[in-house]
Design a protein around this motif. Sequence first.
Motif, short mmCIF file in Angstrom:
data_model
loop_
_atom_site.label_atom_id
_atom_site.label_comp_id
_atom_site.label_asym_id
_atom_site.label_seq_id
_atom_site.Cartn_x
_atom_site.Cartn_y
_atom_site.Cartn_z
N ALA A 204 35.72 47.10 38.54
CA ALA A 204 34.86 45.81 37.88
C ALA A 204 34.21 45.07 38.77
O ALA A 204 34.52 45.03 39.96
CB ALA A 204 35.90 44.73 37.02
N LEU A 205 33.03 44.85 38.52
CA LEU A 205 31.98 44.03 39.39
C LEU A 205 31.86 42.40 39.04
O LEU A 205 31.50 42.19 37.95
CB LEU A 205 30.68 44.67 39.36
N PHE A 206 32.16 41.64 40.02
CA PHE A 206 32.17 40.34 39.78
C PHE A 206 30.49 39.98 40.32
O PHE A 206 30.21 39.87 41.63
CB PHE A 206 33.14 39.74 40.63
N ALA A 207 29.80 39.92 39.44
CA ALA A 207 28.02 39.90 39.97
C ALA A 207 27.89 38.27 40.46
O ALA A 207 26.90 38.36 41.14
CB ALA A 207 27.44 40.21 38.67
N GLY A 208 28.70 37.17 40.43
CA GLY A 208 28.47 36.09 40.75
C GLY A 208 27.53 35.50 39.97
O GLY A 208 26.66 35.95 39.13
N ILE A 234 32.49 48.60 35.61
CA ILE A 234 32.71 47.63 34.56
C ILE A 234 31.93 46.54 34.87
O ILE A 234 32.24 45.84 35.90
CB ILE A 234 34.11 47.35 34.20
N ASN A 235 30.83 46.06 34.29
CA ASN A 235 30.11 44.95 34.57
C ASN A 235 30.75 43.67 33.87
O ASN A 235 30.66 43.70 32.39
CB ASN A 235 28.62 45.03 34.23
N LEU A 236 31.27 42.72 34.46
CA LEU A 236 32.07 41.68 33.87
C LEU A 236 31.11 40.58 33.32
O LEU A 236 30.84 39.52 33.96
CB LEU A 236 33.02 40.92 34.84
N LYS A 237 30.52 41.03 32.11
CA LYS A 237 29.48 40.15 31.73
C LYS A 237 29.83 38.73 31.47
O LYS A 237 28.89 37.81 31.86
CB LYS A 237 28.69 40.49 30.37
N GLU A 238 31.00 38.55 30.90
CA GLU A 238 31.41 37.16 30.51
C GLU A 238 32.09 36.23 31.80
O GLU A 238 32.34 35.11 31.69
CB GLU A 238 32.21 37.09 29.30
N HIS A 239 31.79 36.83 32.95
CA HIS A 239 32.87 35.88 34.01
C HIS A 239 31.96 34.67 34.24
O HIS A 239 30.90 34.62 34.16
CB HIS A 239 33.05 36.76 35.17
N VAL A 240 32.58 33.84 34.72
CA VAL A 240 31.92 32.49 35.10
C VAL A 240 32.08 32.20 36.62
O VAL A 240 32.50 33.16 37.27
CB VAL A 240 32.78 31.27 34.41
N CYS A 241 31.40 31.15 37.07
CA CYS A 241 31.45 31.01 38.50
C CYS A 241 32.69 30.97 38.96
O CYS A 241 33.78 30.81 38.48
CB CYS A 241 30.82 29.43 38.86
N CYS A 242 32.64 31.56 40.40
CA CYS A 242 34.09 31.75 40.88
C CYS A 242 34.96 30.30 41.32
O CYS A 242 35.90 30.34 41.52
CB CYS A 242 33.88 32.34 42.01
N GLY A 243 34.17 29.23 41.45
CA GLY A 243 34.56 27.94 41.77
C GLY A 243 34.41 27.64 43.12
O GLY A 243 35.00 26.22 43.82
N ALA A 244 33.88 28.39 44.20
CA ALA A 244 33.89 27.93 45.51
C ALA A 244 33.10 26.88 45.54
O ALA A 244 33.51 25.82 46.31
CB ALA A 244 33.15 29.33 46.12
N LEU A 245 31.79 26.90 45.08
CA LEU A 245 30.93 25.47 45.27
C LEU A 245 31.85 24.15 44.72
O LEU A 245 31.63 23.04 45.45
CB LEU A 245 29.78 25.55 44.28
N HIS A 246 32.75 24.47 43.82
CA HIS A 246 33.36 23.13 43.26
C HIS A 246 34.48 22.71 44.23
O HIS A 246 34.62 21.61 44.49
CB HIS A 246 33.99 23.30 41.93
N ASP A 264 41.58 35.69 32.85
CA ASP A 264 41.49 36.24 31.76
C ASP A 264 40.30 37.24 31.39
O ASP A 264 40.92 38.29 30.89
CB ASP A 264 41.26 35.02 30.69
N ILE A 265 39.35 37.05 31.99
CA ILE A 265 38.20 38.22 31.59
C ILE A 265 38.75 39.45 32.15
O ILE A 265 38.60 40.31 31.93
CB ILE A 265 37.03 37.39 31.94
N PHE A 266 38.99 39.32 33.82
CA PHE A 266 39.31 40.47 34.43
C PHE A 266 40.61 41.51 33.97
O PHE A 266 40.46 42.57 33.80
CB PHE A 266 39.72 40.21 36.07
N GLU A 267 41.58 40.53 33.38
CA GLU A 267 42.69 41.27 32.67
C GLU A 267 42.48 42.26 31.53
O GLU A 267 42.68 43.09 31.41
CB GLU A 267 43.80 40.38 32.65
N LEU A 268 41.47 41.48 30.80
CA LEU A 268 41.10 42.25 29.60
C LEU A 268 40.05 43.55 29.81
O LEU A 268 40.30 44.28 28.99
CB LEU A 268 40.15 41.16 28.75
#
Length: 441
Positions: A204-208, A234-246, A264-268
């Motif tokens: 899976a690709l975490f595109a950022g 697999i392009n993880l289209k629905e992933h959200v920000c990783c949270g690093a900035l937060h 949740d998204i990666f497991e699916l």
Amino acid sequence: MIGSMTALNHMIDSEMDKLRACVHCGLCLNVCPTYIERGDENDSPRGRLYLMRAVAEGRLPPTTSAFARHIDLCLGCRACETACPAGVRYGRLWEAVRADIAARQQPVHLIGRFQRFVLNRLFVSRRRLRWLFAPARVLRRSVLLDRLARMPILPLRLKKVFMLLLATRPPRIERFRPSVQSDDVREDHDADRTTTFPTRQAVALFAGCVGRELFDHTNRATIKVLQEHGRRVINLKEHVCCGALHVHAGEVETARELARKNIDIFELSRGETLITNIAGCGAMLKEYGELLADDPDYRRRAQSFARRVRDISEYLMDIGFRPGPRPVNVKATYDAPCHLFHAQRVTKAPVELVRRLPGVTFIPLAEAHVCCGSAGIYNLIHPQLAGEILHRKLNNVRRTGADVLLTGNAGCLMTLQSGVIEMGWDIQVMHLIELIALTYE
Ligand code: SF4
Ligand code: SF4
């Protein structure tokens, strides 16, 4: 005062041995960019650790503005952790302090309030981010941006924003296009590849979040290289920000929410490995186990998730990297992103990849593992100091005589490229994976 710094006290309790292990040797001082530039002990790792302890032990009020200022000026680059012979985990302590300061302070300046709004309201939703970046994507294609970025009357921070946007344009790689080779070479390579990578393993690709909006070219290059290694991406289209900035801004609760969604998204997706080409995201994703350590529903899942995260450079080395057959004749140097080198300890893989590229002459960069001054949005919050740190980096780059400066993090790339544009130098800054992808063309 003890008790008021909850997160810090909690952290010091769990890290007390390591904190006490600080022998004040000072080996971390000369790798610290803020200490190098300012020469003030309070802006060094040793000085900041001393201040943290003083606050936690009640010897210094946590509301002291000087305390917040010295903590705020830290880039969070974690070079001090790599240098520390005693294993002090400075980064974790610093993040805990940032969280405490953010919790007790309402930001007084406009930038601080705007930053909180952007992080907690916009960076939590893919749809809102898409809207936020829509004008940027349009402006990026226009010549108006070139004019705006060079307007002398603009305030420094606004000018910086335009410069950073300018730096997200796809690299001018026409002049680096590989020399044409016979079809036989390509056919040999393809046959070799099919034998070497017989299975189509799914990754899976975490595109950022910023990566998806502004670095589509880098993500396409990543997919291409993975496919050349027989991977189904697999392009993880629905992933959200990783949270690093937060986390860096002390907004830890929002970061936890984002982490739960990404798990949740990666497991699916049923991907075996999660690949990222952004060092800052990779470092954060690998720390989800610690971020959700107190969450009974997610603790184990977060640990399992974190074990599957790989930066693209370490993944390619793990699976037996095969560069493409076509030589790219450039002189290239490499600047190590702090969150790859210091936080993830991926130190050798990127350089090894570059050294194996046909046609590429690799020239080592002095102080390659010292921060470039990017550090999330540090260069917008502290443009002066960030500019001084960047200037030192660019002078080292210039001395290599390289035509291409490679890196592995979107933020570093924007900062370095904007610096090169401002200096008017003919050096192309690009992601390492984009140079690798050229060898398959
Ligand atoms: S290198 Fe480690 S032990 Fe030495 S002063 Fe820095 S934090 Fe303390
Ligand atoms: S994280 Fe970087 S800037 Fe902060 S104290 Fe450590 S070396 Fe210095």
